[in-house]
Design a protein around this motif. Structure first.
Motif, PDB file in Angstrom:
ATOM      1  N   SER A  37      27.440   0.494   1.187  1.00  0.00           N
ATOM      2  CA  SER A  37      28.679   1.150   1.637  1.00  0.00           C
ATOM      3  C   SER A  37      28.454   2.603   2.041  1.00  0.00           C
ATOM      4  O   SER A  37      29.411   3.298   2.389  1.00  0.00           O
ATOM      5  CB  SER A  37      29.689   1.109   0.499  1.00  0.00           C
ATOM      6  N   GLY A  38      27.184   3.080   1.961  1.00  0.00           N
ATOM      7  CA  GLY A  38      26.910   4.484   2.278  1.00  0.00           C
ATOM      8  C   GLY A  38      26.997   5.390   1.053  1.00  0.00           C
ATOM      9  O   GLY A  38      26.670   6.570   1.120  1.00  0.00           O
ATOM     10  N   ARG A  39      27.427   4.813  -0.072  1.00  0.00           N
ATOM     11  CA  ARG A  39      27.525   5.615  -1.302  1.00  0.00           C
ATOM     12  C   ARG A  39      26.126   5.874  -1.862  1.00  0.00           C
ATOM     13  O   ARG A  39      25.245   5.024  -1.736  1.00  0.00           O
ATOM     14  CB  ARG A  39      28.343   4.867  -2.359  1.00  0.00           C
TER      15      ARG A  39
ATOM     16  N   LYS B 114      22.026   5.070 -13.580  1.00  0.00           N
ATOM     17  CA  LYS B 114      22.434   5.560 -14.900  1.00  0.00           C
ATOM     18  C   LYS B 114      22.694   7.053 -14.870  1.00  0.00           C
ATOM     19  O   LYS B 114      22.060   7.780 -14.101  1.00  0.00           O
ATOM     20  CB  LYS B 114      21.319   5.292 -15.907  1.00  0.00           C
ATOM     21  N   ALA B 115      23.586   7.512 -15.752  1.00  0.00           N
ATOM     22  CA  ALA B 115      23.880   8.946 -15.838  1.00  0.00           C
ATOM     23  C   ALA B 115      23.051   9.615 -16.936  1.00  0.00           C
ATOM     24  O   ALA B 115      22.716  10.794 -16.826  1.00  0.00           O
ATOM     25  CB  ALA B 115      25.366   9.160 -16.118  1.00  0.00           C
TER      26      ALA B 115
ATOM     27  N   GLY C 181      28.621   6.988 -15.307  1.00  0.00           N
ATOM     28  CA  GLY C 181      27.361   6.232 -15.227  1.00  0.00           C
ATOM     29  C   GLY C 181      27.557   4.754 -15.471  1.00  0.00           C
ATOM     30  O   GLY C 181      26.764   3.921 -15.013  1.00  0.00           O
ATOM     31  N   LYS C 182      28.623   4.387 -16.174  1.00  0.00           N
ATOM     32  CA  LYS C 182      28.864   2.950 -16.434  1.00  0.00           C
ATOM     33  C   LYS C 182      29.149   2.218 -15.129  1.00  0.00           C
ATOM     34  O   LYS C 182      28.902   1.023 -15.013  1.00  0.00           O
ATOM     35  CB  LYS C 182      30.045   2.775 -17.390  1.00  0.00           C
ATOM     36  N   GLY C 183      29.694   2.936 -14.142  1.00  0.00           N
ATOM     37  CA  GLY C 183      29.955   2.329 -12.832  1.00  0.00           C
ATOM     38  C   GLY C 183      28.807   2.583 -11.861  1.00  0.00           C
ATOM     39  O   GLY C 183      28.971   2.403 -10.666  1.00  0.00           O
ATOM     40  N   GLY C 184      27.654   3.049 -12.363  1.00  0.00           N
ATOM     41  CA  GLY C 184      26.483   3.251 -11.502  1.00  0.00           C
ATOM     42  C   GLY C 184      26.266   4.695 -11.084  1.00  0.00           C
ATOM     43  O   GLY C 184      25.282   5.018 -10.455  1.00  0.00           O
TER      44      GLY C 184
END
Ligand SMILES: Cc1cc2nc3c(=O)[nH]c(=O)nc-3n(C[C@H](O)[C@H](O)[C@H](O)COP(=O)(O)OP(=O)(O)OC[C@H]3O[C@@H](n4cnc5c(N)ncnc54)[C@H](O)[C@@H]3O)c2cc1C
Length: 412
Positions: free
Chosen positions: A98-100, A107-108, A44-47
């Motif tokens: 980017s399609g992600r 957040k997680a 979650g820290k990376g989105g």
């Protein structure tokens, strides 16, 4: 009602618990740590890149050689099913440029909280600080706990113990020894989506460690000689390089290093300019300007990119505009080794698919199913990891409940 023990409370284990409960089983979930989902929270820290929006064919191709094994799980719990699942828990998702696919709030924690609430309401019992130690002579699962050794009966077991990266979050790969003792075939664990060592000069390391290098193309070669080219960013570290574009070529580079002892990748520092255009620009008269100013004016190369050139290119080349243009489009960096598994984003290797049937049940031990990163597959970042973990968790949980129901229905 059969009892299923799920061991490991990461995304694979939690999804297995959800599927097993939905299939009419009583679920007891065990985890070694004081709380579950620690790596999920870190993601979650990376989105929290949950999955990817690309069509299913290219999506499945990201699992490379192991595609055939993981495909049934992903087809039955697809990226769009994953989005629906998140929405049902009150978490909307969006597709990034980017399609992600990410949760709207990136957040997680809210998703994990809602998930655990739902599992508890469905009757899942959580047992934390329970470190799995294998089975006793009567086939019961055994755990070490702060209260001592605990044994539990289960009609079926799902192991979702993770890989070996970031071991302080719980997945320390100690399971490899237990399963190897039970004659389960395990492919050696290796770092995936990992950084690499580079022998930086002391000056470069101290000045630039931690700095991002933005928008470059990286070209690498697979062990079969296939050239791959990827665009993105990376970070200079104390020991070498890591981050986005490096991760995208990391499995090929890791395998090349394993075979050849080292690997060279090539950086294009100005991927949007052709070699011809760059050469013309650099051949413009320099006058009294220093080469650094000339590079800045003619090629917009400054800061860490300019220093990378000085670090990796000889003085002769730096002084010769035509050769310098070629160097800027293709600077070789020698990578001497992958960073250790503990630092990697994910793990390659694990329980071999040969050791499992198509329900993810161990051939060597009936009633024991495996899921998530502990299986022998790997994929790049982009949401493929969480999708693979949850999809295999879903399949293993459903199959474990069905298997246990069938066993209980058999006459003694
Ligand atoms: C920094 C970082 C960022 C990431 N970001 C993303 C992302 O954005 N998108 C993405 O798709 N993936 C991402 N990942 C990868 C993703 O988090 C993992 O692939 C995923 O968590 C693996 O799920 P899992 O359930 O298989 O294992 P884990 O999440 O590792 O869970 C395994 C669980 O098993 C427990 N366990 C282990 N051994 C025992 C034992 N002996 N007894 C009892 N319990 C045990 C552990 O405590 C742990 O809770 C990221 C990873 C990292 C490190």
């Amino acid at each position: 009602m059969p009892t299923i023990a799920i061991i490991g409370g990461g995304p694979a284990g939690l999804m297995a618990a959800e599927a097993a409960v939905a299939a009419g089983a009583t679920v007891e979930l065990y985890d070694a740590m004081p709380s579950v989902g620690r790596k999920f929270l870190l993601a979650g820290k990376g989105g929290l890149n949950l999955t990817h929006s690309e069509p299913i064919e290219p999506f499945l191709s990201r699992y490379g050689q192991q595609r055939a094994f993981i495909e049934p799980a992903i087809r039955s719990f697809s990226p769009s099913a994953l989005r629906t699942w998140a929405r049902e828990m009150g978490v909307n998702t969006f597709v990034g440029t980017s399609g992600r696919i990410f949760p709207t709030d990136l957040k997680a924690a809210p998703l994990l909280r809602a998930w655990l609430r739902r599992l508890r309401q469905a009757g899942v019992q959580f047992h934390v600080r329970h470190r799995w130690r294998g089975w006793d002579e009567e086939g019961r699962v055994q755990f070490t706990t702060p209260q001592g050794l605990v044994r539990a009966h289960a009609d079926a077991v799902v192991l979702a113990l993770g890989g070996g990266s970031w071991p302080h979050l719980g997945s320390d790969a100690a399971w490899t020894q237990i399963l190897a003792e039970h004659k389960v075939l395990i492919a050696p664990l290796k770092p995936a989506n990992c950084g690499f060592d580079v022998r930086w000069s002391e000056h470069f390391r101290t000045k630039f460690a931690g700095q991002p290098v933005k928008t470059v193309d990286v070209t690498a070669k697979t062990v079969d000689g296939i050239v791959i080219r990827q665009r993105g960013e990376f970070v200079i570290t104390e020991t070498g390089v890591e981050g986005g574009v490096i991760y995208t070529v990391s499995s090929q580079v890791r395998d090349a290093i394993e075979k050849m002892g080292r690997a060279t990748v090539f950086l294009d520092l100005v991927p949007d300019r052709s070699l011809k255009q760059l050469t013309q620009d650099l051949l413009k008269p320099r006058g009294k300007r220093t080469m650094a100013t000339h590079l800045q004016r003619c090629a917009r190369i400054t800061g860490v990119k300019a220093s990378l050139l000085r670090e990796l290119v000889s003085k002769d080349v730096l002084a010769d505009s035509a050769r310098l243009a070629s160097a800027i489009k293709s600077i070789p960096i020698t990578l001497t080794g992958p960073r250790p598994l503990a630092e990697a984003i994910s793990t390659a290797g694990g329980v071999s698919f040969e050791a499992l049937d198509n329900r993810l049940m161990l051939r060597a031990r009936s009633g024991v199913f495996c899921a998530g990163e502990m299986l022998d597959w790997e994929a790049p970042t982009g949401g493929y990891l969480l999708t693979g973990c949850m999809a295999t968790g879903h399949l293993a949980g459903t199959a474990a409940a069905a298997w246990a129901h069938a066993q209980l229905a058999q006459p003694n």
